[in-house]
Design an enzyme around this catalytic site. Structure first.
Site, PDB file in Angstrom:
ATOM      1  N   ARG A  57      -5.384   0.064  -6.287  1.00  0.00           N
ATOM      2  CA  ARG A  57      -4.355   0.227  -5.242  1.00  0.00           C
ATOM      3  C   ARG A  57      -3.765  -1.138  -4.849  1.00  0.00           C
ATOM      4  O   ARG A  57      -2.633  -1.457  -5.197  1.00  0.00           O
ATOM      5  CB  ARG A  57      -4.968   0.936  -4.018  1.00  0.00           C
ATOM      6  CG  ARG A  57      -3.954   1.474  -3.022  1.00  0.00           C
ATOM      7  CD  ARG A  57      -3.413   0.435  -2.052  1.00  0.00           C
ATOM      8  NE  ARG A  57      -4.464  -0.236  -1.277  1.00  0.00           N
ATOM      9  CZ  ARG A  57      -4.221  -1.297  -0.508  1.00  0.00           C
ATOM     10  NH1 ARG A  57      -3.010  -1.805  -0.408  1.00  0.00           N
ATOM     11  NH2 ARG A  57      -5.203  -1.886   0.152  1.00  0.00           N
ATOM     12  N   ASP A  58      -4.558  -1.965  -4.178  1.00  0.00           N
ATOM     13  CA  ASP A  58      -4.026  -3.249  -3.703  1.00  0.00           C
ATOM     14  C   ASP A  58      -3.655  -4.133  -4.892  1.00  0.00           C
ATOM     15  O   ASP A  58      -2.667  -4.872  -4.854  1.00  0.00           O
ATOM     16  CB  ASP A  58      -5.085  -3.954  -2.837  1.00  0.00           C
ATOM     17  CG  ASP A  58      -4.484  -4.839  -1.767  1.00  0.00           C
ATOM     18  OD1 ASP A  58      -3.257  -5.026  -1.771  1.00  0.00           O
ATOM     19  OD2 ASP A  58      -5.244  -5.368  -0.936  1.00  0.00           O
ATOM     20  N   HIS A 103     -11.771  -8.122   3.940  1.00  0.00           N
ATOM     21  CA  HIS A 103     -10.770  -7.854   2.904  1.00  0.00           C
ATOM     22  C   HIS A 103      -9.967  -9.159   2.756  1.00  0.00           C
ATOM     23  O   HIS A 103      -8.966  -9.370   3.430  1.00  0.00           O
ATOM     24  CB  HIS A 103      -9.906  -6.687   3.387  1.00  0.00           C
ATOM     25  CG  HIS A 103      -8.796  -6.279   2.479  1.00  0.00           C
ATOM     26  ND1 HIS A 103      -8.837  -5.144   1.694  1.00  0.00           N
ATOM     27  CD2 HIS A 103      -7.579  -6.838   2.229  1.00  0.00           C
ATOM     28  CE1 HIS A 103      -7.700  -5.019   1.024  1.00  0.00           C
ATOM     29  NE2 HIS A 103      -6.923  -6.049   1.326  1.00  0.00           N
ATOM     30  N   HIS A 142      -7.767 -11.908   0.889  1.00  0.00           N
ATOM     31  CA  HIS A 142      -6.875 -12.334  -0.203  1.00  0.00           C
ATOM     32  C   HIS A 142      -7.138 -13.834  -0.424  1.00  0.00           C
ATOM     33  O   HIS A 142      -7.653 -14.524   0.449  1.00  0.00           O
ATOM     34  CB  HIS A 142      -5.427 -12.029   0.164  1.00  0.00           C
ATOM     35  CG  HIS A 142      -5.102 -10.568   0.047  1.00  0.00           C
ATOM     36  ND1 HIS A 142      -4.414 -10.046  -1.014  1.00  0.00           N
ATOM     37  CD2 HIS A 142      -5.410  -9.519   0.844  1.00  0.00           C
ATOM     38  CE1 HIS A 142      -4.286  -8.733  -0.858  1.00  0.00           C
ATOM     39  NE2 HIS A 142      -4.889  -8.378   0.261  1.00  0.00           N
ATOM     40  N   CYS A 192       0.571  -8.451  -1.589  1.00  0.00           N
ATOM     41  CA  CYS A 192       1.152  -7.426  -0.737  1.00  0.00           C
ATOM     42  C   CYS A 192       2.668  -7.484  -0.859  1.00  0.00           C
ATOM     43  O   CYS A 192       3.253  -8.557  -0.765  1.00  0.00           O
ATOM     44  CB  CYS A 192       0.717  -7.634   0.711  1.00  0.00           C
ATOM     45  SG  CYS A 192       1.466  -6.438   1.817  1.00  0.00           S
ATOM     46  N   ASN A 216      -6.403 -10.004  -3.917  1.00  0.00           N
ATOM     47  CA  ASN A 216      -7.686 -10.084  -3.213  1.00  0.00           C
ATOM     48  C   ASN A 216      -8.605 -10.986  -4.010  1.00  0.00           C
ATOM     49  O   ASN A 216      -8.394 -11.217  -5.187  1.00  0.00           O
ATOM     50  CB  ASN A 216      -8.359  -8.713  -3.170  1.00  0.00           C
ATOM     51  CG  ASN A 216      -7.680  -7.780  -2.230  1.00  0.00           C
ATOM     52  OD1 ASN A 216      -6.643  -7.247  -2.539  1.00  0.00           O
ATOM     53  ND2 ASN A 216      -8.260  -7.601  -1.069  1.00  0.00           N
TER      54      ASN A 216
HETATM   55  P1  HMG Z   1       9.725   5.267   7.299  1.00  0.00           P
HETATM   56  O1  HMG Z   1      10.890   5.064   6.434  1.00  0.00           O
HETATM   57  O2  HMG Z   1       9.714   4.613   8.629  1.00  0.00           O
HETATM   58  O3  HMG Z   1       9.327   6.794   7.403  1.00  0.00           O
HETATM   59  O4  HMG Z   1       8.433   4.826   6.503  1.00  0.00           O
HETATM   60  P2  HMG Z   1       9.978   8.033   7.974  1.00  0.00           P
HETATM   61  O5  HMG Z   1       8.825   8.773   8.583  1.00  0.00           O
HETATM   62  O6  HMG Z   1      11.193   7.733   8.808  1.00  0.00           O
HETATM   63  O7  HMG Z   1      10.445   8.789   6.646  1.00  0.00           O
HETATM   64  C1  HMG Z   1      11.447   8.278   5.825  1.00  0.00           C
HETATM   65  C2  HMG Z   1      11.328   8.860   4.446  1.00  0.00           C
HETATM   66  O8  HMG Z   1      10.064   8.518   3.906  1.00  0.00           O
HETATM   67  C3  HMG Z   1      11.416  10.389   4.408  1.00  0.00           C
HETATM   68  O9  HMG Z   1      12.027  10.750   3.171  1.00  0.00           O
HETATM   69  C4  HMG Z   1       9.985  10.807   4.352  1.00  0.00           C
HETATM   70  O10 HMG Z   1       9.820  12.059   3.757  1.00  0.00           O
HETATM   71  C5  HMG Z   1       9.403   9.727   3.478  1.00  0.00           C
HETATM   72  P3  HMG Z   1      13.611  10.980   3.048  1.00  0.00           P
HETATM   73  O11 HMG Z   1      13.891  12.074   4.044  1.00  0.00           O
HETATM   74  O12 HMG Z   1      14.283   9.687   3.399  1.00  0.00           O
HETATM   75  O13 HMG Z   1      13.781  11.370   1.612  1.00  0.00           O
HETATM   76  N1  HMG Z   1       7.954   9.531   3.700  1.00  0.00           N
HETATM   77  C6  HMG Z   1       7.028   9.687   2.741  1.00  0.00           C
HETATM   78  N2  HMG Z   1       7.121  10.007   1.436  1.00  0.00           N
HETATM   79  C7  HMG Z   1       5.973  10.091   0.753  1.00  0.00           C
HETATM   80  N3  HMG Z   1       4.747   9.853   1.304  1.00  0.00           N
HETATM   81  C8  HMG Z   1       4.637   9.523   2.594  1.00  0.00           C
HETATM   82  C9  HMG Z   1       5.803   9.426   3.359  1.00  0.00           C
HETATM   83  N4  HMG Z   1       6.039   9.138   4.648  1.00  0.00           N
HETATM   84  C10 HMG Z   1       7.359   9.218   4.847  1.00  0.00           C
HETATM   85  N5  HMG Z   1       3.450   9.272   3.124  1.00  0.00           N
HETATM   86  C11 HMG Z   1       6.151   4.599   5.907  1.00  0.00           C
HETATM   87  C12 HMG Z   1       7.152   4.817   7.038  1.00  0.00           C
HETATM   88  C13 HMG Z   1       4.853   4.164   6.518  1.00  0.00           C
HETATM   89  C14 HMG Z   1       5.982   5.900   5.175  1.00  0.00           C
HETATM   90  C15 HMG Z   1       6.710   3.528   4.975  1.00  0.00           C
HETATM   91  O14 HMG Z   1       6.963   2.380   5.732  1.00  0.00           O
HETATM   92  C16 HMG Z   1       5.807   3.182   3.825  1.00  0.00           C
HETATM   93  O15 HMG Z   1       5.499   4.007   2.978  1.00  0.00           O
HETATM   94  N6  HMG Z   1       5.388   1.911   3.742  1.00  0.00           N
HETATM   95  C17 HMG Z   1       4.587   1.437   2.646  1.00  0.00           C
HETATM   96  C18 HMG Z   1       3.588   0.520   3.176  1.00  0.00           C
HETATM   97  C19 HMG Z   1       2.659   0.063   2.072  1.00  0.00           C
HETATM   98  O16 HMG Z   1       2.225   0.821   1.199  1.00  0.00           O
HETATM   99  N7  HMG Z   1       2.299  -1.228   2.128  1.00  0.00           N
HETATM  100  C20 HMG Z   1       1.384  -1.799   1.229  1.00  0.00           C
HETATM  101  C21 HMG Z   1      -0.012  -1.368   1.539  1.00  0.00           C
HETATM  102  S1  HMG Z   1      -0.700  -2.149   2.999  1.00  0.00           S
HETATM  103  C22 HMG Z   1      -1.534  -3.507   2.376  1.00  0.00           C
HETATM  104  O17 HMG Z   1      -1.410  -3.803   1.215  1.00  0.00           O
HETATM  105  C23 HMG Z   1      -2.459  -4.247   3.283  1.00  0.00           C
HETATM  106  C24 HMG Z   1      -3.947  -3.923   3.028  1.00  0.00           C
HETATM  107  O18 HMG Z   1      -4.297  -4.201   1.691  1.00  0.00           O
HETATM  108  C25 HMG Z   1      -4.822  -4.769   3.969  1.00  0.00           C
HETATM  109  C26 HMG Z   1      -4.489  -6.272   3.954  1.00  0.00           C
HETATM  110  O19 HMG Z   1      -4.435  -6.881   2.867  1.00  0.00           O
HETATM  111  O20 HMG Z   1      -4.327  -6.800   5.041  1.00  0.00           O
HETATM  112  C27 HMG Z   1      -4.246  -2.441   3.319  1.00  0.00           C
HETATM  113 MG    MG Z   2      -4.749  -6.157   0.893  1.00  0.00          MG
END
Ligand code: HMG
Ligand code: MG
Length: 302
Positions: free
Chosen positions: A15-16, A207, A209, A240, A249
């Protein structure tokens, strides 16, 4: 505090590690990686995410990945889910666990999940209710626990407040994310000691990086505080999408080598893990980001 006797590795490579890769990665390759990781003895694999595929296209095939991976007994196959919609997709893909993610920085929260910290916590309530109904354990991530790529230093009290909120809403564990790999061992020790004032250390994971090359030192500092859950990514893959320049990571191979040296149990076969890392790096056309994997691979080739 004494070092833990055993450590659980949370393997986040599929995933990450892969979420930030620009090239298309075949679903079969993701499945093969996950199977190699479980065969190497990893007992917890974050195998994908159910986020908006427009934002993170690489994870668009997570349902197929979960459907295709061999479910080894004793292994937890988990997914990252940002909201109820993501949770429902994850449930349909028969995940064992999900993880939600909040940030300790407003700016990062906006960039990553398009809402404020408070809004994200409110949004999680519906997901938590559904998870409880379906008996799906939920892990909580906090990003930017020492620093944010947009707004700089982060105070331990900010992290503590979000950790308390996530635990209160039902997360069984909090993974402390140094998303941009900027922290040092001193900061990590101070943060964990601060959190431990009102959170049992058993509920904390790290966690790290490795952007500044401090991840292993930071993990050692966490182990010294009694933390026994460490997130890592095979071959040090990753970064990220919302933290430009942040590297992957810490490499799982490097953590395993560290734990071996400390006599801490982990259940992972280092050689099989290195083979898994080498094969995904070969596919991606990348150098293996684990120094341990590089050194051991060279030794075998010599
Ligand atoms: P948004 O645009 O604010 O969402 O996104 P919304 O609720 O207004 O919906 C907009 C559109 O997104 C709609 O579709 C929804 O259906 C769709 P449209 O009508 O435009 O066709 N939608 C989805 N589709 C599929 N699956 C879903 C989903 N939710 C809404 N779950 C949202 C809000 C959170 C969904 C968006 O910002 C997003 O997906 N962000 C991705 C964030 C991400 O994956 N980041 C990377 C991972 S985090 C990370 O790496 C850090 C970590 O490793 C820890 C660290 O290192 O610190 C965990
Ligand atoms: Mg991470």
């Amino acid at each position: 505090m004494a070092l833990p006797k055993s450590v659980k590795i949370v393997e986040v490579g599929p995933r990450d590690g892969l979420q930030n890769e620009k090239q298309t990665i075949a679903t079969a390759t993701k499945i093969q990686l996950i199977n190699q990781l479980s065969e190497a003895g990893l007992s917890y694999i974050e195998a994908g995410s159910f986020v908006n595929p427009k934002w993170v296209p690489q994870m668009a095939d997570s349902a197929e990945v979960f459907g295709g991976a061999t479910r080894k007994v004793g292994v937890t196959y988990a997914a990252l889910t940002p909201n109820l919609q993501g949770f429902e997709r994850a449930l349909a893909a028969h995940v064992d666990e999900v993880a939600i993610f909040a940030a300790a920085s407003e700016a990062f929260s906006q960039k990553n999940i398009n809402c404020s910290i408070a809004e994200s916590l409110t949004r999680f309530t519906a997901l938590m209710d559904a998870a409880q109904r379906h008996n799906i354990p939920v892990r909580g991530y906090i990003s930017c626990v020492v620093g944010c790529p947009y707004s700089g230093a982060v105070e331990p009290e900010t992290v503590a407040q979000i950790a308390r909120d996530l635990l209160a809403m039902g997360c069984y564990e909090i993974s402390l994310g140094d998303t941009i790999g900027i922290g040092t061992a001193g900061q990590v020790k101070r943060l964990i000691e601060f959190l431990m004032q009102d959170i049992p250390v058993e509920k904390l994971a790290v966690h790290m990086h490795d952007t500044y090359g401090q991840a292993l030192a930071n993990i050692y500092a966490a182990l010294e505080c009694g933390v026994s859950v460490v997130d890592s990514s095979v071959a040090g893959l990753g970064g990220c999408p919302y933290a430009a320049g942040a590297s992957g990571n810490v490499a799982t191979e490097d953590v395993i080598y560290l734990l071996n040296g400390l006599g801490i149990d982990h259940g992972v076969d280092l050689e099989k893990l290195i083979a898994a890392g080498n094969s995904i790096c070969e596919y991606l056309g990348k150098t293996n980001g684990s120094k341990v994997a590089q050194a051991i691979t060279r030794k075998y080739q010599a």
